[in-house]
Design an enzyme around this catalytic site. Sequence first.
Site, mmCIF file in Angstrom:
data_model
loop_
_atom_site.group_PDB
_atom_site.id
_atom_site.type_symbol
_atom_site.label_atom_id
_atom_site.label_comp_id
_atom_site.label_asym_id
_atom_site.label_seq_id
_atom_site.Cartn_x
_atom_site.Cartn_y
_atom_site.Cartn_z
ATOM 1 N N GLU A 143 -4.177 7.698 0.814
ATOM 2 C CA GLU A 143 -5.361 6.832 0.850
ATOM 3 C C GLU A 143 -5.815 6.580 2.274
ATOM 4 O OE1 GLU A 143 -6.744 2.382 -0.677
ATOM 5 O OE2 GLU A 143 -4.633 2.790 -0.281
ATOM 6 N N GLU A 246 -8.552 -4.068 -6.713
ATOM 7 C CA GLU A 246 -7.664 -4.514 -5.638
ATOM 8 C C GLU A 246 -8.426 -5.468 -4.709
ATOM 9 O OE1 GLU A 246 -4.311 -2.393 -2.824
ATOM 10 O OE2 GLU A 246 -6.374 -1.698 -2.627
#
Length: 271
Positions: A143, A246
């Site tokens: 990521e 998130e």
Amino acid sequence: MPRFAANLSLLYNEHPFLDRFAAAAADGFQGVEYLFPYAFAAADLAQRLADHGLQQVLFNAPPGDWDAGERGIACLPGREAEFRAGFAQALDYAQALNCPRLHVMAGLAPAGVERTRLQATYEANLAWAAEQAATLGREVLIEPINPRDFPGYFLTHQAEAHRIAQAIGAPNLKVQFDLYHCQIVEGDVAMKIRQYLPTGRVGHFQLAGVPQRHEPDVGELNYPYLFNVIDEVAEACGWQGWIGCEYRPARGAVAGGTRDGLGWLRDTRRA
């Protein structure tokens, strides 16, 4: 409509961690993710998932000493044995929780170490991890993370993450496309979805409002539009993944703080 997973490290934080599974299910979530499972027995987590009809869609491999400020060790020379031991532990949890994806955090680039050395370490660790995960049918995700939240993080741009995944060539090594981080670092989010989702290398999305990292209906990103883009491209290319929620509830760790901020999700489900 995309499938949304509740990130239990950030959402429902008015509850003890093991009680967050029930809270997420009560609000209609069918999948969950979180940072790390290792403080709890895998059997206890698996029981929570089963009790509430939830799917574990993602968690992170051990990141080194998180409390001391480490944010992954995959790019750090000299930590290879620790990385392998931690990833083996992550695979054990993934098996117990039937979790298809593991996020490997790159780490903070240490001062004085050439980037080429960090890159070589990172790619060797990822190639090894992808090989191990493939034997169990799991995916390894990397990521890009913005340097405002994690100053010095090794991987920050979508193009670099996709270059690495393509160069290593493991079919199960994919990119975790966090729309929040992408907007902060690069912008042009919709076009990057259109560019990268059809490649087959996007394994997971995450979201949060920009810049405060609160609910996605607060901030500068037009999430209803982006959800439509994801739907359109996913239908065309056959992508069937999840979007992890998130974000930090704007109301904080108060009773109903997460639920009261889910108007965006209710609106999306009605659309």
